[in-house]
Design an enzyme around this catalytic site. Structure first.
Site, PDB file in Angstrom:
ATOM      1  N   ARG A  86      79.235  27.898 -14.942  1.00 42.90           N
ATOM      2  CA  ARG A  86      78.370  28.756 -14.112  1.00 42.90           C
ATOM      3  C   ARG A  86      78.836  28.758 -12.642  1.00 42.90           C
ATOM      4  O   ARG A  86      78.794  29.797 -11.983  1.00 42.90           O
ATOM      5  CB  ARG A  86      76.914  28.284 -14.200  1.00 42.90           C
ATOM      6  CG  ARG A  86      76.239  28.676 -15.502  1.00 42.90           C
ATOM      7  CD  ARG A  86      76.000  30.185 -15.564  1.00 42.90           C
ATOM      8  NE  ARG A  86      75.312  30.566 -16.778  1.00 42.90           N
ATOM      9  CZ  ARG A  86      75.911  31.089 -17.856  1.00 42.90           C
ATOM     10  NH1 ARG A  86      77.216  31.299 -17.865  1.00 42.90           N
ATOM     11  NH2 ARG A  86      75.209  31.412 -18.915  1.00 42.90           N
TER      12      ARG A  86
ATOM     13  N   ASP B  27      71.493  24.227 -13.983  1.00 48.00           N
ATOM     14  CA  ASP B  27      71.208  25.658 -14.160  1.00 48.00           C
ATOM     15  C   ASP B  27      70.286  26.150 -13.028  1.00 48.00           C
ATOM     16  O   ASP B  27      70.448  27.260 -12.524  1.00 48.00           O
ATOM     17  CB  ASP B  27      70.551  25.928 -15.519  1.00 48.00           C
ATOM     18  CG  ASP B  27      71.556  26.410 -16.564  1.00 48.00           C
ATOM     19  OD1 ASP B  27      72.743  26.616 -16.224  1.00 48.00           O
ATOM     20  OD2 ASP B  27      71.155  26.582 -17.732  1.00 48.00           O
TER      21      ASP B  27
ATOM     22  N   SER C  55      69.283  11.218 -24.164  1.00 49.43           N
ATOM     23  CA  SER C  55      68.993  12.646 -24.388  1.00 49.43           C
ATOM     24  C   SER C  55      68.256  13.287 -23.211  1.00 49.43           C
ATOM     25  O   SER C  55      68.611  14.394 -22.778  1.00 49.43           O
ATOM     26  CB  SER C  55      68.175  12.829 -25.663  1.00 49.43           C
ATOM     27  OG  SER C  55      68.908  12.387 -26.777  1.00 49.43           O
TER      28      SER C  55
ATOM     29  N   GLU D 115      70.569  13.913 -20.323  1.00 45.88           N
ATOM     30  CA  GLU D 115      71.553  14.976 -20.591  1.00 45.88           C
ATOM     31  C   GLU D 115      70.877  16.353 -20.566  1.00 45.88           C
ATOM     32  O   GLU D 115      71.431  17.308 -20.016  1.00 45.88           O
ATOM     33  CB  GLU D 115      72.238  14.688 -21.936  1.00 45.88           C
ATOM     34  CG  GLU D 115      73.081  13.400 -21.856  1.00 45.88           C
ATOM     35  CD  GLU D 115      72.859  12.421 -23.001  1.00 45.88           C
ATOM     36  OE1 GLU D 115      72.391  12.849 -24.069  1.00 45.88           O
ATOM     37  OE2 GLU D 115      73.146  11.216 -22.820  1.00 45.88           O
TER      38      GLU D 115
ATOM     39  N   HIS E  35      81.458  31.108 -12.362  1.00 44.49           N
ATOM     40  CA  HIS E  35      80.947  32.487 -12.347  1.00 44.49           C
ATOM     41  C   HIS E  35      80.466  32.896 -10.954  1.00 44.49           C
ATOM     42  O   HIS E  35      80.464  34.069 -10.601  1.00 44.49           O
ATOM     43  CB  HIS E  35      79.792  32.640 -13.356  1.00 44.49           C
ATOM     44  CG  HIS E  35      80.252  32.566 -14.781  1.00 44.49           C
ATOM     45  ND1 HIS E  35      79.430  32.166 -15.822  1.00 44.49           N
ATOM     46  CD2 HIS E  35      81.466  32.826 -15.349  1.00 44.49           C
ATOM     47  CE1 HIS E  35      80.113  32.205 -16.955  1.00 44.49           C
ATOM     48  NE2 HIS E  35      81.345  32.589 -16.695  1.00 44.49           N
TER      49      HIS E  35
ATOM     50  N   SER F  50      73.876   6.146 -16.870  1.00 45.23           N
ATOM     51  CA  SER F  50      73.913   4.710 -16.546  1.00 45.23           C
ATOM     52  C   SER F  50      74.492   4.461 -15.164  1.00 45.23           C
ATOM     53  O   SER F  50      74.161   3.477 -14.510  1.00 45.23           O
ATOM     54  CB  SER F  50      74.765   3.966 -17.572  1.00 45.23           C
ATOM     55  OG  SER F  50      76.096   4.476 -17.561  1.00 45.23           O
TER      56      SER F  50
ATOM     57  N   ARG G 264      77.913  13.302 -23.962  1.00 40.64           N
ATOM     58  CA  ARG G 264      76.963  14.408 -23.766  1.00 40.64           C
ATOM     59  C   ARG G 264      76.740  14.700 -22.293  1.00 40.64           C
ATOM     60  O   ARG G 264      76.482  15.846 -21.910  1.00 40.64           O
ATOM     61  CB  ARG G 264      75.631  14.074 -24.449  1.00 40.64           C
ATOM     62  CG  ARG G 264      75.680  14.202 -25.963  1.00 40.64           C
ATOM     63  CD  ARG G 264      74.422  13.632 -26.613  1.00 40.64           C
ATOM     64  NE  ARG G 264      73.196  14.074 -26.013  1.00 40.64           N
ATOM     65  CZ  ARG G 264      72.324  14.931 -26.583  1.00 40.64           C
ATOM     66  NH1 ARG G 264      72.559  15.432 -27.763  1.00 40.64           N
ATOM     67  NH2 ARG G 264      71.201  15.246 -25.957  1.00 40.64           N
TER      68      ARG G 264
HETATM   69  O1  LIG Z   1      77.121  10.754 -25.010  1.00 42.55           O
HETATM   70  C1  LIG Z   1      76.370   9.959 -24.504  1.00 42.55           C
HETATM   71  C2  LIG Z   1      75.403   9.180 -25.354  1.00 42.55           C
HETATM   72  O2  LIG Z   1      75.206   9.842 -26.597  1.00 42.55           O
HETATM   73  C3  LIG Z   1      74.069   8.817 -24.727  1.00 42.55           C
HETATM   74  O3  LIG Z   1      73.009   9.704 -25.069  1.00 42.55           O
HETATM   75  C4  LIG Z   1      76.484   9.667 -23.042  1.00 42.55           C
HETATM   76  O4  LIG Z   1      76.481  10.857 -22.322  1.00 42.55           O
HETATM   77  C5  LIG Z   1      77.797   8.903 -22.808  1.00 42.55           C
HETATM   78  O5  LIG Z   1      77.725   7.703 -23.518  1.00 42.55           O
HETATM   79  C6  LIG Z   1      78.034   8.651 -21.308  1.00 42.55           C
HETATM   80  O6  LIG Z   1      77.039   7.792 -20.799  1.00 42.55           O
HETATM   81  P1  LIG Z   1      76.586   7.850 -19.302  1.00 42.55           P
HETATM   82  O7  LIG Z   1      77.836   7.849 -18.464  1.00 42.55           O
HETATM   83  O8  LIG Z   1      75.757   6.642 -19.096  1.00 42.55           O
HETATM   84  O9  LIG Z   1      75.805   9.127 -19.107  1.00 42.55           O
END
Ligand SMILES: O=C([C@H](O)CO)[C@H](O)[C@H](O)COP(=O)(O)O
Length: 198
Positions: A71, A173, A162, A165, A74, A102, A60
């Site tokens: 963007r 943005d 979450s 992300e 763009h 992480s 994510r």
């Molecule tokens: O997809 C992910 C997971 O669902 C956590 O919410 C993370 O983005 C993925 O595991 C990558 O982790 P990080 O590099 O620690 O952001």
């Protein structure tokens, strides 16, 4: 079927859904107030000077950063998503934007190390200022969200990474918006670069 996961119970509870939207927007607003605008401004200036911009992230985190990549394209920047077959070699003065909550995800850290060896700058988006990713980066944009394995709920009530992300999307943005508005370019000009094969 495992008995350890109950996917939502029998029905969605409307008050719980309303609570969730409020909780999430509240958490994102806390992140917004906790970031360092000066560091984001330095990163923005670096992007505008770069011959090319690359983005890297997995899961994510990577998906949120791909929205930023679009963007920035763009805006007229030369942008590549690491892992796409059309991504070329990174070189001196290019910028790699690396998102990892992480700060330890191997693929992201390795890409950052390679980018630095090639003379590129690395802008890290992470919750972890002491992480391997942060230590190899030129500019560290700390997002004070929960790490994906902080399950104690102290920093965020949401599942896993979450909040990080969501914050990557909101903050990139905002970066795009600030760069766009200060460029004085009309939206109709930007639209010329929007995909027309969709
Ligand atoms: O997809 C992910 C997971 O669902 C956590 O919410 C993370 O983005 C993925 O595991 C990558 O982790 P990080 O590099 O620690 O952001």
């Amino acid at each position: 079927m495992t008995d350890t996961v109950n996917p939502g119970g029998d029905t969605l509870n409307p008050p719980l859904f309303n609570y969730a939207t409020l909780a999430i927007t509240g958490e994102v607003d806390r992140i917004r107030r906790g970031v360092q605008p000066a560091a984001w401004a330095r990163a923005g200036a670096m992007l505008l000077k770069a011959p090319a911009v690359f983005t890297v992230g997995t899961g994510r985190s990577g998906l949120a950063l791909q929205m930023a990549a679009m963007r920035l394209m763009h805006l007229g920047l030369s942008v590549h998503v690491v892992g796409e077959v059309t991504a070329p070699a990174i070189g001196p003065d290019d910028v790699l934007i690396a998102a990892s909550g992480s700060g330890t995800t191997k693929r992201v850290v390795q890409a950052a190390e390679t980018a630095r060896k090639q003379g590129a700058n690395v802008v890290a988006l992470t919750t972890a200022p002491d992480s391997p990713l942060a230590s190899v980066s030129t500019e560290v944009l700390v997002i004070p969200a929960a790490d994906k394995q902080d399950f104690d709920g102290k920093v965020s009530d949401q599942y896993a990474g979450s909040l990080f992300e969501q914050s990557v999307l909101l903050l990139t943005d905002a970066l795009f918006h600030a760069l766009w508005r200060s460029s004085g370019t009309q939206a109709t000009e930007l639209w010329r670069l929007h995909a027309n094969l969709e």
